[in-house]
Design a protein around this motif. Structure first.
Motif, PDB file in Angstrom:
ATOM      1  N   ARG A   1       0.825  -1.222   0.000  1.00 35.18           N
ATOM      2  CA  ARG A   1       0.000   0.000   0.000  1.00 35.18           C
ATOM      3  C   ARG A   1       0.846   1.254   0.000  1.00 35.18           C
ATOM      4  O   ARG A   1       0.437   2.302  -0.473  1.00 35.18           O
ATOM      5  CB  ARG A   1      -0.939  -0.004   1.217  1.00 35.18           C
ATOM      6  N   GLY A   2       2.024   1.161   0.583  1.00 32.47           N
ATOM      7  CA  GLY A   2       2.881   2.341   0.636  1.00 32.47           C
ATOM      8  C   GLY A   2       3.770   2.413  -0.595  1.00 32.47           C
ATOM      9  O   GLY A   2       4.177   1.395  -1.138  1.00 32.47           O
ATOM     10  N   ARG A   3       4.024   3.631  -1.049  1.00 27.80           N
ATOM     11  CA  ARG A   3       5.005   3.800  -2.123  1.00 27.80           C
ATOM     12  C   ARG A   3       6.281   4.289  -1.477  1.00 27.80           C
ATOM     13  O   ARG A   3       6.301   5.362  -0.860  1.00 27.80           O
ATOM     14  CB  ARG A   3       4.487   4.800  -3.153  1.00 27.80           C
ATOM     15  N   LEU A   4       7.314   3.498  -1.616  1.00 29.89           N
ATOM     16  CA  LEU A   4       8.602   3.822  -1.001  1.00 29.89           C
ATOM     17  C   LEU A   4       9.143   5.129  -1.570  1.00 29.89           C
ATOM     18  O   LEU A   4       9.657   5.979  -0.859  1.00 29.89           O
ATOM     19  CB  LEU A   4       9.566   2.675  -1.312  1.00 29.89           C
ATOM     20  N   SER A   5       8.994   5.275  -2.903  1.00 30.67           N
ATOM     21  CA  SER A   5       9.508   6.476  -3.567  1.00 30.67           C
ATOM     22  C   SER A   5       8.991   6.561  -5.000  1.00 30.67           C
ATOM     23  O   SER A   5       8.518   5.574  -5.556  1.00 30.67           O
ATOM     24  CB  SER A   5      11.041   6.435  -3.594  1.00 30.67           C
ATOM     25  N   MET A   6       9.088   7.755  -5.552  1.00 28.50           N
ATOM     26  CA  MET A   6       8.865   7.962  -6.984  1.00 28.50           C
ATOM     27  C   MET A   6      10.139   8.635  -7.452  1.00 28.50           C
ATOM     28  O   MET A   6      10.344   9.826  -7.186  1.00 28.50           O
ATOM     29  CB  MET A   6       7.641   8.874  -7.193  1.00 28.50           C
ATOM     30  N   ALA A   7      11.016   7.893  -8.076  1.00 25.24           N
ATOM     31  CA  ALA A   7      12.346   8.447  -8.341  1.00 25.24           C
ATOM     32  C   ALA A   7      13.017   7.757  -9.508  1.00 25.24           C
ATOM     33  O   ALA A   7      12.641   6.659  -9.897  1.00 25.24           O
ATOM     34  CB  ALA A   7      13.225   8.295  -7.092  1.00 25.24           C
ATOM     35  N   ARG A   8      14.047   8.415 -10.040  1.00 27.75           N
ATOM     36  CA  ARG A   8      14.814   7.824 -11.135  1.00 27.75           C
ATOM     37  C   ARG A   8      15.886   6.898 -10.573  1.00 27.75           C
ATOM     38  O   ARG A   8      17.057   7.238 -10.476  1.00 27.75           O
ATOM     39  CB  ARG A   8      15.431   8.928 -11.986  1.00 27.75           C
ATOM     40  N   ILE A   9      15.426   5.720 -10.156  1.00 26.94           N
ATOM     41  CA  ILE A   9      16.352   4.716  -9.634  1.00 26.94           C
ATOM     42  C   ILE A   9      16.001   3.396 -10.297  1.00 26.94           C
ATOM     43  O   ILE A   9      14.827   3.039 -10.401  1.00 26.94           O
ATOM     44  CB  ILE A   9      16.226   4.561  -8.101  1.00 26.94           C
ATOM     45  N   ASP A  10      17.024   2.694 -10.770  1.00 24.33           N
ATOM     46  CA  ASP A  10      16.847   1.373 -11.350  1.00 24.33           C
ATOM     47  C   ASP A  10      18.143   0.593 -11.226  1.00 24.33           C
ATOM     48  O   ASP A  10      18.959   0.566 -12.152  1.00 24.33           O
ATOM     49  CB  ASP A  10      16.444   1.485 -12.832  1.00 24.33           C
ATOM     50  N   PRO A  11      18.379  -0.009 -10.078  1.00 29.00           N
ATOM     51  CA  PRO A  11      19.673  -0.651  -9.830  1.00 29.00           C
ATOM     52  C   PRO A  11      19.991  -1.816 -10.759  1.00 29.00           C
ATOM     53  O   PRO A  11      21.155  -2.184 -10.894  1.00 29.00           O
ATOM     54  CB  PRO A  11      19.568  -1.141  -8.383  1.00 29.00           C
ATOM     55  N   LEU A  12      19.009  -2.381 -11.429  1.00 28.53           N
ATOM     56  CA  LEU A  12      19.338  -3.465 -12.352  1.00 28.53           C
ATOM     57  C   LEU A  12      19.886  -2.914 -13.656  1.00 28.53           C
ATOM     58  O   LEU A  12      20.879  -3.396 -14.180  1.00 28.53           O
ATOM     59  CB  LEU A  12      18.106  -4.339 -12.655  1.00 28.53           C
ATOM     60  N   VAL A  13      19.229  -1.900 -14.188  1.00 28.87           N
ATOM     61  CA  VAL A  13      19.604  -1.402 -15.516  1.00 28.87           C
ATOM     62  C   VAL A  13      20.736  -0.381 -15.441  1.00 28.87           C
ATOM     63  O   VAL A  13      21.653  -0.392 -16.249  1.00 28.87           O
ATOM     64  CB  VAL A  13      18.360  -0.813 -16.222  1.00 28.87           C
ATOM     65  N   THR A  14      20.686   0.511 -14.473  1.00 28.23           N
ATOM     66  CA  THR A  14      21.728   1.537 -14.334  1.00 28.23           C
ATOM     67  C   THR A  14      22.230   1.571 -12.889  1.00 28.23           C
ATOM     68  O   THR A  14      21.981   2.537 -12.166  1.00 28.23           O
ATOM     69  CB  THR A  14      21.179   2.934 -14.706  1.00 28.23           C
TER      70      THR A  14
ATOM     71  N   ASN B   1       2.585   2.686   4.739  1.00 27.28           N
ATOM     72  CA  ASN B   1       2.674   4.043   4.192  1.00 27.28           C
ATOM     73  C   ASN B   1       3.785   4.864   4.818  1.00 27.28           C
ATOM     74  O   ASN B   1       4.283   5.817   4.216  1.00 27.28           O
ATOM     75  CB  ASN B   1       1.339   4.764   4.374  1.00 27.28           C
ATOM     76  N   ALA B   2       4.152   4.502   6.047  1.00 26.57           N
ATOM     77  CA  ALA B   2       5.177   5.281   6.751  1.00 26.57           C
ATOM     78  C   ALA B   2       6.580   4.950   6.249  1.00 26.57           C
ATOM     79  O   ALA B   2       7.532   5.655   6.539  1.00 26.57           O
ATOM     80  CB  ALA B   2       5.076   5.022   8.260  1.00 26.57           C
ATOM     81  N   CYS B   3       6.713   3.857   5.522  1.00 27.30           N
ATOM     82  CA  CYS B   3       8.051   3.425   5.078  1.00 27.30           C
ATOM     83  C   CYS B   3       8.451   4.184   3.818  1.00 27.30           C
ATOM     84  O   CYS B   3       7.824   4.044   2.776  1.00 27.30           O
ATOM     85  CB  CYS B   3       8.046   1.921   4.822  1.00 27.30           C
ATOM     86  N   LYS B   4       9.498   4.990   3.937  1.00 27.57           N
ATOM     87  CA  LYS B   4       9.931   5.831   2.803  1.00 27.57           C
ATOM     88  C   LYS B   4      11.422   5.677   2.553  1.00 27.57           C
ATOM     89  O   LYS B   4      12.193   5.392   3.464  1.00 27.57           O
ATOM     90  CB  LYS B   4       9.639   7.315   3.092  1.00 27.57           C
TER      91      LYS B   4
END
Ligand SMILES: *[C@@H]1O[C@H](CO)[C@@H](O)[C@H](O)[C@H]1NC(C)=O
Ligand SMILES: *[C@@H]1O[C@H](CO)[C@@H](O)[C@H](O)[C@H]1NC(C)=O
Length: 513
Positions: free
Chosen positions: A25-38, A325-328
């Motif tokens: 239910r919580g979204r950790l982040s909305m960010a430009r992160i992709d540890p597999l590809v970059t 939801n509190a997990c960010k």
């Protein structure tokens, strides 16, 4: 004798349909992160990220396991789950993040390899990671199918030569038009993001984006250079037979995110995924395992309640929605100041250009500034309710509650959603049908004894048109209350008059007489 067999097969069936629905239910982040590809640097485009707070630019299994919290419902699961986000581009060029409803659901389906059901399902090993989908893809290319047409019935995919991994990968993406006042559409029914007018008119509860991951593993590599060649799809995407060399069956991961497209109803503009894709063919997702191996294996072996509720697996420690939801994620550097939510200005995060296909979005090809005409007036496959016997029986979102006491009704015919989808009224310009007119049909072959012809249909594959005659036998099982409807699809080879129990099929080449 017969009764025993029936019971045994029902038990097997129950096991084959078991799954649980991990709620993030919580979204950790909305960010430009992709540890597999970059790994180690910001990614090209933004993702909606869920799972362990140990996530980052290059997290190891241990990093995830050592995270302080998870934004998902099962406390012991410290995996990471991410996929592109959906933005809306206003008429004036301003982008705005579409509201994500309910976070992400990650289904874990427990379906053994059809050709080797006794081998069971193996938990993801430590370090395991994978990508599903291809961010550069900008077209749909399975057989001769127009991307707006419904898939042919699953039972004939192999016959049509549509079980290549590249085909299955394209069918592993779904865009489900949500309207809670109607019976829900089936999962993975539509493989493209409908245009805004369609969304406005039909999808009043938004769009649910779906992604099935490969679930057959080569049994040794936890990762591969392209992040996908160590795994493969079974031949029906969600289940079926694993290809040779990929004989270890993993839990089937299925992501769902809902985006409230209805919030922009009547507002001029268009929807675009964070990777600059307006049609959805480049949708994709990533997973890094963060489960304690033994716990996941125990859950896979024993958490078989058909309800699919994570609460019904006694091994799981469930945390509340508020805790999820509190997990960010703590962002750092440029990523901490980059705007990804709300109105974000006149470019997508990372300055990603919108790119229309059909060529893959690779290299420095100048992006198209406006939609090509082919993008606009194509008929759209319209609403078609799913079947409860199809993929994910436990009720996806607001389906009617299914009672788990009753054995599930199996109708291969229904599950396959066979008939070509009814077409929405075509928009003004009519597009010539890409398919040549089928040659006149020879008369139907008689149904084999004991079967009844229930329907016939045409499928086109390359320059071959096949008539598929579906026959059906109904078997009444005395012990159980369910009626098992077994569909045998049969066809006749014209020259050899060869009869198979499976597909009776007639070939006719176009242009020949
Ligand atoms: C399965 O879950 C339901 C509730 O969703 C519960 O009532 C039932 O007892 C469970 N069955 C088993 C065998 O645990
Ligand atoms: C369709 O997409 C695939 C994969 O990106 C690509 O290889 C192919 O060239 C594309 N087709 C066309 C007509 O551009």
């Amino acid at each position: 004798m017969r009764a025993d067999r029936t019971l045994a097969s029902l038990a097997l069936l129950g096991k084959a349909l078991a799954f649980w629905r991990l709620e993030c239910r919580g979204r950790l982040s909305m960010a430009r992160i992709d540890p597999l590809v970059t790994p180690g640097e910001p990614s090209v485009h933004a993702h909606a990220i869920h799972g362990s707070s140990g996530f980052g630019l290059n997290p190891s299994y241990e990093d995830l396991m050592n995270g302080d919290c998870t934004s998902c419902g099962v406390k012991q699961d410290m995996s990471a789950y991410w996929a592109p986000a959906l933005y809306f581009r206003h008429e004036d060029g301003e982008y705005e993040l579409v509201n994500q409803v309910g976070g992400m659901l990650a289904y874990y389906t427990l379906r053994p390899d059809a050709k080797n059901p006794d081998a069971g399902i193996r938990a993801f090993p430590p370090g395991f990671r994978m990508v599903a989908g291809d961010t550069t893809r900008r077209n749909y290319s399975v057989g001769t199918q127009n991307f707006k047409d419904a898939d042919p019935e699953k039972s004939i995919w192999a016959l049509l030569g549509q079980t290549k991994q590249s085909d299955l990968r394209q069918r592993a993406i779904g865009f489900n038009c949500m309207d809670y006042s109607k019976a829900p559409e089936g999962a993975l029914y539509r493989h493209y993001l409908p245009e805004k007018p369609y969304l406005d008119a039909n999808c009043r509860d938004g769009i649910r984006i779906e992604l099935m991951f490969p679930s057959c593993w080569n049994g040794k590599d936890v990762e591969s250079a392209d992040h996908m060649s160590h795994v493969a799809y079974p031949d029906l995407v969600t289940d079926g037979n694993c290809p040779r060399g990929f004989d270890v069956k993993l839990p089937g991961l299925f992501f769902e995110t809902i985006w409230d497209t209805a919030q922009f109803k009547g507002v001029p503009g268009e929807f675009v995924l964070s990777n600059g894709d307006v049609q959805g063919f480049g949708y994709h997702g990533d997973f890094i395992n963060g489960w304690p191996e033994k716990l996941l294996q125990d859950a896979v072996d024993t958490c078989l309640n058909l309800s699919g509720r994570q609460e019904d697996c006694p091994l799981f420690n469930i945390q509340s929605e508020a805790e999820q939801n509190a997990c960010k994620l703590n962002l750092f550097g440029t990523l901490s100041v980059e705007k990804t939510e709300g109105k974000i200005g006149k470019s997508l995060p990372g300055n990603v250009p919108i790119r229309y296909g059909p060529e893959p979005a690779i290299g420095n090809v100048p992006p198209a500034s406006t939609a090509p005409t082919s993008h606009v007036p194509v008929p759209t496959a319209s609403y078609k309710p799913g079947t409860t016997s199809a993929f994910l029986p436990g009720g996806v979102f607001k389906e009617e509650p299914t009672t788990t006491a009753e054995p599930p009704k199996i109708s291969i015919q229904a599950a396959a959603a066979a008939a070509p989808a009814p077409k929405e009224e075509e928009v003004t310009t009519s597009i010539a049908s890409p398919e040549p007119t089928p040659a006149p049909a020879p008369s139907d072959p008689p149904a084999p004894q004991g079967y009844e012809v229930v329907r016939t249909e045409w499928v086109t594959n390359g320059n071959v048109v096949s008539k598929v005659v579906v026959v059906e036998t109904v078997e009444y099982v005395m012990l159980a209350t369910a009626t098992e409807t077994v569909t045998v699809t049969a066809s006749f080879g014209a020259e050899k008059a060869r009869r198979e129990l499976h597909h009776l099929r007639r070939h006719r080449a176009h242009g020949l007489h």
